[in-house]
Design a protein around this motif. Structure first.
Motif, mmCIF file in Angstrom:
data_model
loop_
_atom_site.group_PDB
_atom_site.id
_atom_site.type_symbol
_atom_site.label_atom_id
_atom_site.label_comp_id
_atom_site.label_asym_id
_atom_site.label_seq_id
_atom_site.Cartn_x
_atom_site.Cartn_y
_atom_site.Cartn_z
ATOM 1 N N LYS A 299 0.851 -1.195 0.000
ATOM 2 C CA LYS A 299 0.000 0.000 0.000
ATOM 3 C C LYS A 299 0.883 1.240 0.000
ATOM 4 C CE LYS A 299 -4.157 -1.106 2.812
ATOM 5 N NZ LYS A 299 -4.736 -2.067 1.988
ATOM 6 N N VAL A 300 0.333 2.310 -0.583
ATOM 7 C CA VAL A 300 1.015 3.595 -0.492
ATOM 8 C C VAL A 300 0.533 4.293 0.785
ATOM 9 C CG1 VAL A 300 1.364 5.830 -1.578
ATOM 10 C CG2 VAL A 300 1.141 3.773 -2.988
ATOM 11 N N PRO B 81 1.804 9.484 -6.490
ATOM 12 C CA PRO B 81 0.786 9.775 -7.502
ATOM 13 C C PRO B 81 -0.510 10.189 -6.831
ATOM 14 C CG PRO B 81 1.759 7.595 -7.809
ATOM 15 C CD PRO B 81 2.185 8.072 -6.472
ATOM 16 N N GLU B 82 -1.227 11.050 -7.534
ATOM 17 C CA GLU B 82 -2.477 11.545 -6.977
ATOM 18 C C GLU B 82 -3.477 10.412 -6.778
ATOM 19 O OE1 GLU B 82 -4.754 15.092 -8.579
ATOM 20 O OE2 GLU B 82 -2.670 15.543 -9.144
ATOM 21 N N ALA C 58 -3.365 7.886 -4.977
ATOM 22 C CA ALA C 58 -2.853 6.546 -4.733
ATOM 23 C C ALA C 58 -2.707 6.276 -3.244
ATOM 24 C CB ALA C 58 -1.497 6.376 -5.423
ATOM 25 N N LYS D 260 -4.127 3.231 -0.994
ATOM 26 C CA LYS D 260 -4.683 2.175 -1.844
ATOM 27 C C LYS D 260 -3.685 1.044 -2.036
ATOM 28 C CE LYS D 260 -7.889 4.534 -4.941
ATOM 29 N NZ LYS D 260 -7.914 5.030 -6.305
ATOM 30 N N ALA E 298 -1.413 -1.234 -4.176
ATOM 31 C CA ALA E 298 -0.671 -0.942 -5.397
ATOM 32 C C ALA E 298 0.434 -1.978 -5.581
ATOM 33 C CB ALA E 298 -0.073 0.464 -5.344
ATOM 34 N N TYR F 138 4.468 -2.297 -6.445
ATOM 35 C CA TYR F 138 5.728 -1.548 -6.469
ATOM 36 C C TYR F 138 6.674 -2.289 -7.413
ATOM 37 C CZ TYR F 138 9.642 1.018 -4.279
ATOM 38 O OH TYR F 138 10.715 1.823 -4.013
ATOM 39 N N LEU G 162 5.426 2.416 -9.988
ATOM 40 C CA LEU G 162 4.243 2.099 -9.198
ATOM 41 C C LEU G 162 3.093 1.769 -10.148
ATOM 42 C CD1 LEU G 162 3.886 2.038 -6.155
ATOM 43 C CD2 LEU G 162 2.766 4.272 -6.298
ATOM 44 N N ASP H 9 -1.064 0.283 -10.660
ATOM 45 C CA ASP H 9 -2.365 0.050 -10.043
ATOM 46 C C ASP H 9 -2.528 -1.448 -9.784
ATOM 47 O OD1 ASP H 9 -5.325 1.651 -10.077
ATOM 48 O OD2 ASP H 9 -5.362 -0.545 -10.071
ATOM 49 N N ARG I 194 0.354 2.059 -15.073
ATOM 50 C CA ARG I 194 1.347 2.845 -14.360
ATOM 51 C C ARG I 194 0.660 3.976 -13.605
ATOM 52 N NH1 ARG I 194 6.593 3.319 -15.156
ATOM 53 N NH2 ARG I 194 7.620 5.148 -14.308
ATOM 54 N N LEU I 195 1.102 4.196 -12.357
ATOM 55 C CA LEU I 195 0.529 5.299 -11.587
ATOM 56 C C LEU I 195 1.527 6.453 -11.573
ATOM 57 C CD1 LEU I 195 -1.026 3.354 -8.576
ATOM 58 C CD2 LEU I 195 -2.244 4.437 -10.466
#
Lengths: 327, 353
Positions: free
Chosen positions: B245-246, B268-269, B271, B274, B276, B278, B344, B346, B352-353
């Protein structure tokens, strides 16, 4: 597939050569000797059970001899009967049936000069060649279309052709006789030339289909990209590669035509238009008189062309049965 | 030479779609590599450009001409096949001159062009041999020679090196690249080998399940993969994907379920908080005393570098070190990513985030 194989085999060959050369300088003679003796007394299994002589005799030679004897005895019988004087033919009490005393060429002379046998031979040759040529041309087109053009229902057409081959000539000759009469070619060579393909075309097509299938599809695609038309692909790429297949289809067709009996018997009436198999049987057997000597001479001479043909092309014939196109 | 434009091209076998609307622009003189796992539709696409497969939808242009209905021989292309497809009954010279002979070119011209191509490829002494007498590499060269002789607008290569052994493959790779630099003919090259793609291409098209995943220069794909598939496909050994998670807790970080914290280059906006993925390439891992503690599972030295598989919680990470480190399984080391080299994605879409 073949190219993958050869590509992978070349490094291994190079590897083998390297190990060979490492033995060659003889720096380590002991190792070399050991390698040699172990080569002689190889205790690996495999085919070595065939090595001892008595075993070989029983397991290999004897069955082979029996086989060869069974195959060749009829020919031997034909040959000696053809040169036996008439009085020896049935007199087993005084003369060995397996040997000839005082051989004679009378039967052969009679066959060649007092019957229409030379005509029969010529007819058979002519009909066989013509029927084979027609069948090969037709089969090449049929096999190529079914195997490579992949039109809708090509599989069913292929199957249909195969089924046509399964219809026995003894049934097919009735409708064919009708056609032969209507076309007005009864009692002529054309009657046979046009009816033999009914069993030659299905057979050759089937054989060539198998052969065409073994030719890599990429070759054709490559030729397409190179700018060849379908016709050019067939003539310049596919057929040159199919020569073994064509030869074996040709030999088979020729042999089948040469030995054909039923159509030749029903569609030919006059003596000088007959083929060898029919002529020998209908003209040399007069009611219950069998002219055994001439009969056998006729059969023997009649089988020679096929034997010669086979012996010339046996390599092609075998390769088409066993193999694919090697790149 | 010509451009090749592929516009919304689809392909279906019966009711089974295999290519779903592909758009690719290929510029004049460009070397484009279509790459992807087997069954991704790259070979089918190439064969559609060649005219060996029908185009179910969309359009393909070579130069300014729509070639959807143009037969292969009028497309002015040359193709090199995976198994070379040399005509076994023709000599090398005849193989190379076959297309010109079909075009009814004068014999002198055929000879001149065959000799020129043979000179370029070092085949001059082999012109009278038959394909079966050649080694794999030589056959490969003849297949290329056959393409060069035609001087086409576009070269098409369908996995041309996959039948060669590893060493020869590297050598031929260089040769094909040199050839392209010399002839500057537009080239479309299909391979499943991402190293071939990376080393040869001006532009790589990554395909997967009949869809283009990303188009770009080799290093762009390496640095900025558009999604998790491209990230995993390009680069060897392939990228590590770590689940987590971020979180922003003072500083932003990526936190694995086991609590290990990896630094983020940027957040990232949307994120934050959530799930994710890596992404971290093995070659971008370095030893760092302040880094994440990990346990070494396997060490594989190759001489020039050391590949170590380490464990963080339940997840394994491959690390590639260029230094001669003395590592042993069971040890704990501390690692951190090189700054600016993390990715990063999703967790759901893989984007890509």
């Amino acid at each position: 597939m073949t190219s993958t194989h050869s590509a992978s085999s070349s490094p291994s060959r190079a590897g083998a050569a390297m190990t060979d050369s490492s033995h060659a300088p003889g720096a380590d003679t002991g190792a070399a000797k050991r390698a040699k003796t172990s080569g002689l007394t190889d205790d690996s299994a495999g085919m070595s059970y065939l090595d001892s002589l008595p075993r070989r005799l029983i397991t290999v030679m004897l069955p082979l001899l029996v086989f060869v004897f069974v195959l060749l005895f009829p020919f031997y019988w034909m040959a000696i009967t053809a040169i036996k004087p008439n009085y020896q033919l049935t007199d087993y009490a005084n003369y060995s049936p397996l040997w000839v005393v005082g051989p004679t060429l009378d039967h052969i002379k009679y066959l060649l000069f007092e019957t229409t046998y030379p005509y029969w031979l010529w007819n058979t040759l002519y009909v066989s060649f013509a029927a084979t040529a027609i069948s090969l041309v037709a089969s090449v087109f049929a096999a190529y279309a079914i195997e490579r053009l992949r039109f809708k229902g090509s599989r069913w057409v292929g199957l249909g052709i195969f089924l046509a081959y399964l219809v026995p000539p003894s049934i097919l000759f009735i409708p064919l006789a009708l056609m032969v009469f209507k076309l007005g070619i009864y009692d002529s060579k054309l009657a046979l030339i046009f009816t033999y393909p009914t069993f030659l075309v299905p057979f050759s097509t089937w054989l060539l289909m198998g052969y065409f299938r073994s030719i890599p599809y990429e070759l054709e695609e490559c030729a397409l990209v190179d700018g060849a038309s379908r016709w050019q692909i067939l003539i310049k790429v596919l057929l040159p590669l199919s020569i073994p297949g064509l030869i074996s289809a040709g030999i088979f067709s020729f042999t089948l035509s040469w030995n054909e009996f039923i159509y030749a018997l029903t569609f030919i009436q006059s003596s000088e238009n007959k083929t060898v198999p029919v002529g020998v049987l209908t003209e040399l057997v007069r009611s219950d008189v069998y002219e055994w000597g001439s009969l056998m001479a006729g059969a023997l001479i009649g089988s020679l062309p096929v034997v010669i043909l086979y012996s010339f092309f046996v390599d092609y014939y075998v390769s088409s049965m066993t193999g694919a196109v090697k790149e | 030479m010509a451009t090749v434009d592929i516009r919304a091209v689809t392909k279906a076998y019966g009711s089974t779609p295999v290519i779903h609307g592909v758009d690719i622009d290929i510029h004049d003189g460009e070397f484009v590599v279509l790459v992807g796992p087997s069954g991704c539709g790259k070979s089918t696409l190439l064969r559609m450009i060649a005219g060996l497969e029908n185009i179910s939808g969309g359009e393909i242009r070579i130069g300014n001409r729509v070639v959807n209905e143009v037969p292969p021989k009028e497309r002015d292309i040359a193709m090199v096949f995976q198994n070379y497809a040399l005509y076994p009954h023709m000599t090398v010279g005849a193989n190379m001159g076959f297309s010109l002979k079909l075009r009814k070119a004068p014999k002198a011209e055929i000879d001149a062009r065959v000799n020129r191509a043979a000179g370029i490829l070092g085949l001059s002494h082999l012109l009278d041999r038959f394909p079966r007498q050649l080694s794999g590499g030589q056959r490969q060269r003849v297949a290329m020679g056959r393409a060069i002789v035609r001087d086409p607008q576009v070269f098409l290569f369908d996995e041309p090196l996959s039948n060669l052994d590893a060493k020869l493959r590297v050598q031929m790779r260089t040769e094909i690249k040199e050839l392209h630099q010399r002839l500057k003919t537009t080239t479309v090259y299909v391979t499943h080998d991402q190293i071939e793609a990376m080393t040869m291409a001006d532009k790589i098209v990554v395909m997967h399940d009949g869809v283009v995943e990303q188009i770009g220069a080799p290093l762009d794909l390496y640095d900025q993969p558009a999604n998790q598939f491209v990230a995993g496909f390009i680069g060897s050994p392939s990228m590590n994907f770590i689940k987590g998670k971020v979180q922003v807790n003072g500083t932003a970080a990526f936190v694995t379920p086991s609590g290990a914290k990896f630094p983020l280059d940027r957040v990232p906006e949307g994120a934050v908080g959530k799930d994710a993925i890596y992404g971290l390439r093995p070659e971008h891992v370095r030893i760092d005393p302040q880094g994440v503690p990990v346990e070494i599972v396997v060490v594989e030295p190759t001489g020039s570098e050391i590949l170590a598989i380490v464990r963080v919680g339940e997840q394994e990470i491959a690390c590639l070190f260029r230094e001669r480190l003395s590592l042993a399984p069971g040890e704990t080391i501390h690692i951190s990513p090189q700054p600016g080299m993390t990715h990063l994605f999703d967790a759901v879409s893989g984007q890509r985030l």
